[in-house]
Design an enzyme around this catalytic site. Structure first.
Site, PDB file in Angstrom:
ATOM      1  N   ASP A  76       0.852  -1.189   0.000  1.00 14.78           N
ATOM      2  CA  ASP A  76       0.000   0.000   0.000  1.00 14.78           C
ATOM      3  C   ASP A  76       0.888   1.240   0.000  1.00 14.78           C
ATOM      4  O   ASP A  76       1.722   1.400   0.891  1.00 14.78           O
ATOM      5  CB  ASP A  76      -0.886  -0.050   1.258  1.00 14.78           C
ATOM      6  CG  ASP A  76      -1.671   1.229   1.470  1.00 14.78           C
ATOM      7  OD1 ASP A  76      -1.881   1.959   0.481  1.00 14.78           O
ATOM      8  OD2 ASP A  76      -2.077   1.482   2.625  1.00 14.78           O
TER       9      ASP A  76
ATOM     10  N   ASP B  21      -4.174   3.828   2.718  1.00 14.84           N
ATOM     11  CA  ASP B  21      -5.600   3.525   2.893  1.00 14.84           C
ATOM     12  C   ASP B  21      -5.831   2.066   3.300  1.00 14.84           C
ATOM     13  O   ASP B  21      -6.974   1.604   3.376  1.00 14.84           O
ATOM     14  CB  ASP B  21      -6.411   3.891   1.637  1.00 14.84           C
ATOM     15  CG  ASP B  21      -6.040   3.025   0.441  1.00 14.84           C
ATOM     16  OD1 ASP B  21      -5.100   2.191   0.558  1.00 14.84           O
ATOM     17  OD2 ASP B  21      -6.672   3.167  -0.621  1.00 14.84           O
TER      18      ASP B  21
ATOM     19  N   ASP C 129      -1.764  -1.182  -3.757  1.00 12.73           N
ATOM     20  CA  ASP C 129      -2.057  -0.427  -4.981  1.00 12.73           C
ATOM     21  C   ASP C 129      -0.906  -0.529  -5.986  1.00 12.73           C
ATOM     22  O   ASP C 129       0.128  -1.147  -5.699  1.00 12.73           O
ATOM     23  CB  ASP C 129      -2.378   1.038  -4.642  1.00 12.73           C
ATOM     24  CG  ASP C 129      -1.343   1.633  -3.694  1.00 12.73           C
ATOM     25  OD1 ASP C 129      -0.133   1.413  -3.927  1.00 12.73           O
ATOM     26  OD2 ASP C 129      -1.741   2.304  -2.709  1.00 12.73           O
TER      27      ASP C 129
ATOM     28  N   ASP D 177      -5.515 -10.442 -15.681  1.00 16.29           N
ATOM     29  CA  ASP D 177      -6.659 -11.312 -15.420  1.00 16.29           C
ATOM     30  C   ASP D 177      -7.809 -10.901 -16.340  1.00 16.29           C
ATOM     31  O   ASP D 177      -8.122  -9.718 -16.453  1.00 16.29           O
ATOM     32  CB  ASP D 177      -7.080 -11.150 -13.947  1.00 16.29           C
ATOM     33  CG  ASP D 177      -7.472 -12.460 -13.308  1.00 16.29           C
ATOM     34  OD1 ASP D 177      -8.312 -13.154 -13.900  1.00 16.29           O
ATOM     35  OD2 ASP D 177      -6.937 -12.781 -12.232  1.00 16.29           O
TER      36      ASP D 177
ATOM     37  N   ASP E 176     -10.258 -16.185 -16.277  1.00 16.72           N
ATOM     38  CA  ASP E 176     -11.075 -16.585 -15.139  1.00 16.72           C
ATOM     39  C   ASP E 176     -12.308 -17.375 -15.575  1.00 16.72           C
ATOM     40  O   ASP E 176     -13.017 -16.956 -16.495  1.00 16.72           O
ATOM     41  CB  ASP E 176     -11.519 -15.304 -14.419  1.00 16.72           C
ATOM     42  CG  ASP E 176     -12.206 -15.591 -13.112  1.00 16.72           C
ATOM     43  OD1 ASP E 176     -11.521 -16.056 -12.195  1.00 16.72           O
ATOM     44  OD2 ASP E 176     -13.424 -15.363 -13.020  1.00 16.72           O
TER      45      ASP E 176
ATOM     46  N   GLU F 121      -8.591 -21.015 -16.435  1.00 12.04           N
ATOM     47  CA  GLU F 121      -9.357 -21.850 -15.526  1.00 12.04           C
ATOM     48  C   GLU F 121     -10.267 -22.681 -16.426  1.00 12.04           C
ATOM     49  O   GLU F 121     -11.350 -22.237 -16.821  1.00 12.04           O
ATOM     50  CB  GLU F 121     -10.187 -20.989 -14.575  1.00 12.04           C
ATOM     51  CG  GLU F 121      -9.377 -20.369 -13.465  1.00 12.04           C
ATOM     52  CD  GLU F 121     -10.245 -19.963 -12.292  1.00 12.04           C
ATOM     53  OE1 GLU F 121      -9.845 -20.191 -11.144  1.00 12.04           O
ATOM     54  OE2 GLU F 121     -11.337 -19.407 -12.512  1.00 12.04           O
TER      55      GLU F 121
ATOM     56  N   HIS G 262      -4.825 -16.997  -5.039  1.00 14.48           N
ATOM     57  CA  HIS G 262      -5.730 -16.209  -4.201  1.00 14.48           C
ATOM     58  C   HIS G 262      -7.008 -16.966  -3.845  1.00 14.48           C
ATOM     59  O   HIS G 262      -7.795 -16.477  -3.041  1.00 14.48           O
ATOM     60  CB  HIS G 262      -6.076 -14.920  -4.934  1.00 14.48           C
ATOM     61  CG  HIS G 262      -6.883 -15.200  -6.168  1.00 14.48           C
ATOM     62  ND1 HIS G 262      -6.347 -15.850  -7.256  1.00 14.48           N
ATOM     63  CD2 HIS G 262      -8.184 -14.980  -6.462  1.00 14.48           C
ATOM     64  CE1 HIS G 262      -7.284 -16.006  -8.172  1.00 14.48           C
ATOM     65  NE2 HIS G 262      -8.406 -15.489  -7.717  1.00 14.48           N
ATOM     66  N   ASP G 263      -7.256 -18.117  -4.458  1.00 13.13           N
ATOM     67  CA  ASP G 263      -8.428 -18.929  -4.117  1.00 13.13           C
ATOM     68  C   ASP G 263      -8.066 -20.064  -3.170  1.00 13.13           C
ATOM     69  O   ASP G 263      -8.892 -20.934  -2.885  1.00 13.13           O
ATOM     70  CB  ASP G 263      -9.039 -19.545  -5.388  1.00 13.13           C
ATOM     71  CG  ASP G 263      -9.728 -18.509  -6.250  1.00 13.13           C
ATOM     72  OD1 ASP G 263     -10.145 -17.460  -5.716  1.00 13.13           O
ATOM     73  OD2 ASP G 263      -9.838 -18.748  -7.467  1.00 13.13           O
TER      74      ASP G 263
HETATM   75  O1  TEU Z   1     -12.578 -18.717  -9.576  1.00 14.13           O
HETATM   76  C1  TEU Z   1     -13.330 -19.627 -10.347  1.00 14.13           C
HETATM   77  C2  TEU Z   1     -13.957 -20.679  -9.640  1.00 14.13           C
HETATM   78  O2  TEU Z   1     -14.610 -21.497 -10.269  1.00 14.13           O
HETATM   79  C3  TEU Z   1     -14.018 -20.752  -8.169  1.00 14.13           C
HETATM   80  O3  TEU Z   1     -14.913 -21.764  -7.867  1.00 14.13           O
HETATM   81  C4  TEU Z   1     -12.792 -21.123  -7.526  1.00 14.13           C
HETATM   82  O4  TEU Z   1     -12.439 -22.399  -7.925  1.00 14.13           O
HETATM   83  C5  TEU Z   1     -13.094 -21.044  -6.063  1.00 14.13           C
HETATM   84  O5  TEU Z   1     -12.975 -19.701  -5.718  1.00 14.13           O
HETATM   85  C6  TEU Z   1     -12.189 -21.832  -5.239  1.00 14.13           C
HETATM   86  O6  TEU Z   1     -12.426 -21.487  -3.920  1.00 14.13           O
HETATM   87  C7  TEU Z   1     -12.421 -17.474 -10.132  1.00 14.13           C
HETATM   88  C8  TEU Z   1     -11.519 -16.580  -9.298  1.00 14.13           C
HETATM   89  O7  TEU Z   1     -10.255 -17.121  -9.231  1.00 14.13           O
HETATM   90  C9  TEU Z   1     -12.152 -16.357  -7.974  1.00 14.13           C
HETATM   91  O8  TEU Z   1     -11.344 -15.576  -7.149  1.00 14.13           O
HETATM   92  C10 TEU Z   1     -13.478 -15.685  -8.180  1.00 14.13           C
HETATM   93  O9  TEU Z   1     -14.137 -15.564  -6.962  1.00 14.13           O
HETATM   94  C11 TEU Z   1     -14.344 -16.456  -9.160  1.00 14.13           C
HETATM   95  O10 TEU Z   1     -13.636 -16.823 -10.335  1.00 14.13           O
HETATM   96  C12 TEU Z   1     -15.488 -15.601  -9.618  1.00 14.13           C
HETATM   97  O11 TEU Z   1     -15.013 -14.638 -10.504  1.00 14.13           O
END
Ligand code: TEU
Length: 584
Positions: free
Chosen positions: A53, A57, A61, A130, A232, A286, A360-361
């Protein structure tokens, strides 16, 4: 003919056969290894919200990333993937886009972005953006207009079910408390489709005008000079608009059904022709599904995409029919190895895979796949980094893993920000389920564990922010941080740099054939990577105890190039979480 002659002729025939076969494998190797930068790359993923950051905030960023460009370069990575930086109400942290051609004000300006892109390129680092086009935000002008009237020119940018036809056919939604993918809209007296949150209406790819809009957006960013797209939820873009009832075998496996809109691959081929080939973009998608399905996206002959993520391995070890609930029995390494073997062999000749253990997921890799107890955190995180960077497939590496950041493990639901967590919590609550058990499971698997801010130093705010961070910082930042890791020659950070250097210097680690060694060993993940006359043996102990294996190789002939205990003696006995890269 005398027996001697027949014998001689037979010998010659055998010799000819063998030498031809050898030649064949050699040509096969070169054929499967047409070289491309993205096959060799280590891609470093930056979640901009949590990286750095610059204005206090509490939200990371673009200027923050710019201030860390030299650090990013020092890692020896080849490319970065930036999670969405576009204008968004941020109900799903940028995966709900309200303006595809502008940078979110929280993150900075388009000028900042141009400076960032130039900064990466000056350092020889390529940039993946992305692309989120299965859905947009309900605050996108397209949807705002579409939802006003059936006569809106944007109505057909989305999927609608007219209410006069009764209830729409069931579709699942992942971020909906009731798991229901249709939302009623009064002004048009119709339901719109949303596979994700009701704030994320699905775009109608069956409409050629919408597809053109998407290609125009892609061209807009491509003209700026970006190098590729991470796509995505791409498997879901095409829909069967006859809306058939889901078959009995559906059984909740929605990716296998939704990922199969009849024109999916036509659209991707069209996108390739319109944008990907002309702008020479690299792509990673994906593309959910089983191996045969995934192969279709990346088979070079089909002119679609380059790489797909392996969801099978990353989703491994959860209880069936419960969302991301870790199996209390743990996860089975032997079965996990077989998944990698299957995915690797799918891409030996055509197509290309990816190797990653976090994003991040996902939670932090060291908590999920290693061991974050103080005595093992660094060791096991080095071991997992060794895995990612010595497997065959493009390495995707998540920011913060290079210093062994681990799960924060929130106790209270209020500490979580993530829409997914809150949806699932509400579902368990509505069913009268065990909320305590749910929260315990989420300490291992929830997405926010991987989204806590980067730990730069031990000052308050971890060097991430001078303000109030948008998500709590892991309290261990006082010891686990970049500054401390820089100062310690034995840190995971320095080890990671050695790994990127090693991979870059050795084609066998990029293109070499992958073969499991002692496949049934329950503790050790061992494999060779071979190209021409060079073989690397990689030994990884995934357990918190000493383990042994049988390599069937003469280890005294090998040279240990890297070992997370600093050992130089190749051995078939491994310390807890020991990792070795041995060259033959
Ligand atoms: O994720 C796609 C997705 O199918 C999700 O089910 C993902 O596998 C899940 O978040 C796992 O916990 C993408 C992005 O990577 C995710 O951050 C988004 O929330 C999602 O698309 C919706 O855009």
């Amino acid at each position: 003919m005398s027996y001697l002659r027949i014998g001689l002729l037979l010998l010659i025939a055998v010799w000819l056969l063998v030498s031809c076969k050898e030649k064949n494998t050699a040509t096969k190797q070169t054929a499967m290894q047409n070289k491309t930068w993205w096959k060799e790359a280590v891609v470093y993923q930056i979640y901009p919200r949590s990286f750095k950051d610059s204005d206090g905030d509490g939200i990371g960023d673009i200027k923050g990333i710019i201030s860390k460009l030299d650090y990013i370069q020092s890692l020896g990575i080849d490319a970065v993937w930036l999670n969405p930086i576009y204008e968004s109400p941020n109900k799903d942290n940028g995966y709900d886009i309200s303006d595809y051609r502008n940078v979110s004000k929280q993150f900075g300006s388009m000028n900042d972005f141009d400076t960032l892109l130039a900064g990466f390129h000056q350092r020889g680092i390529k940039v993946f953006m992305d692309l989120v086009v299965n859905h947009c935000s309900n605050e996108h002008p397209w949807f705002k207009e579409a939802s006003k009237s059936r006569n809106s020119p944007y109505y057909n940018y989305f999927h609608w079910w007219p209410a006069e036809k009764g209830e729409p056919p069931y579709r699942f939604s992942i971020f909906d408390e009731k798991g229901y993918g249709w939302e009623f809209n009064k002004a048009t007296n119709s339901y719109y489709l949303h596979y994700f949150g009701d704030f994320q209406p699905d775009l109608n790819w069956e409409n050629p005008k919408l597809r053109q809009e998407v290609y125009d957006i892609m061209k807009f960013w491509s003209k700026k000079g970006i190098d590729g797209f991470r796509m995505d939820a791409l498997a879901f873009i095409a829909k069967d608009t006859t809306w058939p009832a889901l078959p009995p075998e559906y059984n909740g496996v929605w990716v296998m059904y939704y990922a199969s809109g009849p024109h999916l691959h036509d659209y991707i081929q069209e996108m390739n022709k319109e944008v990907l080939t002309p702008y020479k973009l690299a792509t990673v998608a994906e593309a959910m599904g089983d191996v045969p399905r995934v192969k279709k996206f990346v088979d070079e002959d089909r002119n679609e995409l380059n790489m797909a993520y392996n969801f099978e391995a990353i989703d491994f070890g959860y209880l069936p029919n419960e969302y991301k609930m870790p199996d209390p029995q743990g996860w089975d390494l032997v079965k996990w190895k077989q998944i990698y073997k299957r995915w690797d062999s799918a891409f030996t000749e055509k197509g290309w895979g990816t190797v990653y253990l976090a994003n991040h997921d996902q939670p932090r890799m060291v908590t999920r796949w290693g061991n974050d107890a103080p005595e093992f955190r660094e060791l096991s995180s080095k071991m997992l980094s060794t895995f990612i960077l010595t497997m065959r497939g493009t390495a995707f590496y998540y920011f913060g893993d290079e210093i062994g950041m681990n799960n924060i493990k929130f106790d209270k639901v209020e500490d979580y920000n993530d829409v997914e967590l809150h949806t699932n919590y509400a579902q368990v609550k509505a069913k009268g389920g065990d909320l305590k058990r749910f929260l315990e499971g989420m300490k291992i698997s929830s997405r926010d564990n991987g989204r806590t801010p980067m730990q730069w130093d031990s000052t308050s705010g971890a060097g991430f922010t001078l303000g109030n961070p948008w998500l709590k910082i892991n309290p261990n930042y006082t010891t686990v941080n970049v500054a401390a890791a820089e100062a310690n020659q034995n840190s995971a950070l320095h080890y990671f740099r050695k790994l990127t250097t090693l991979r870059k210097a050795n084609e066998a680690l990029q293109y070499g054939a992958f073969t499991l060694v002692d496949a049934d060993n329950p503790d050790v993940f061992a494999y060779t990577r071979t190209l021409n006359n060079k073989t690397f043996l990689i030994l990884l102990n995934f357990k918190n105890k000493t383990a042994t294996l049988k390599t069937g190789m003469d280890l005294s002939k090998g040279k240990t190039l890297l070992n997370n205990y600093g050992s130089t003696n190749a051995s078939e006995t491994l310390q807890p979480y020991e990792a070795s890269v041995i060259e033959f």
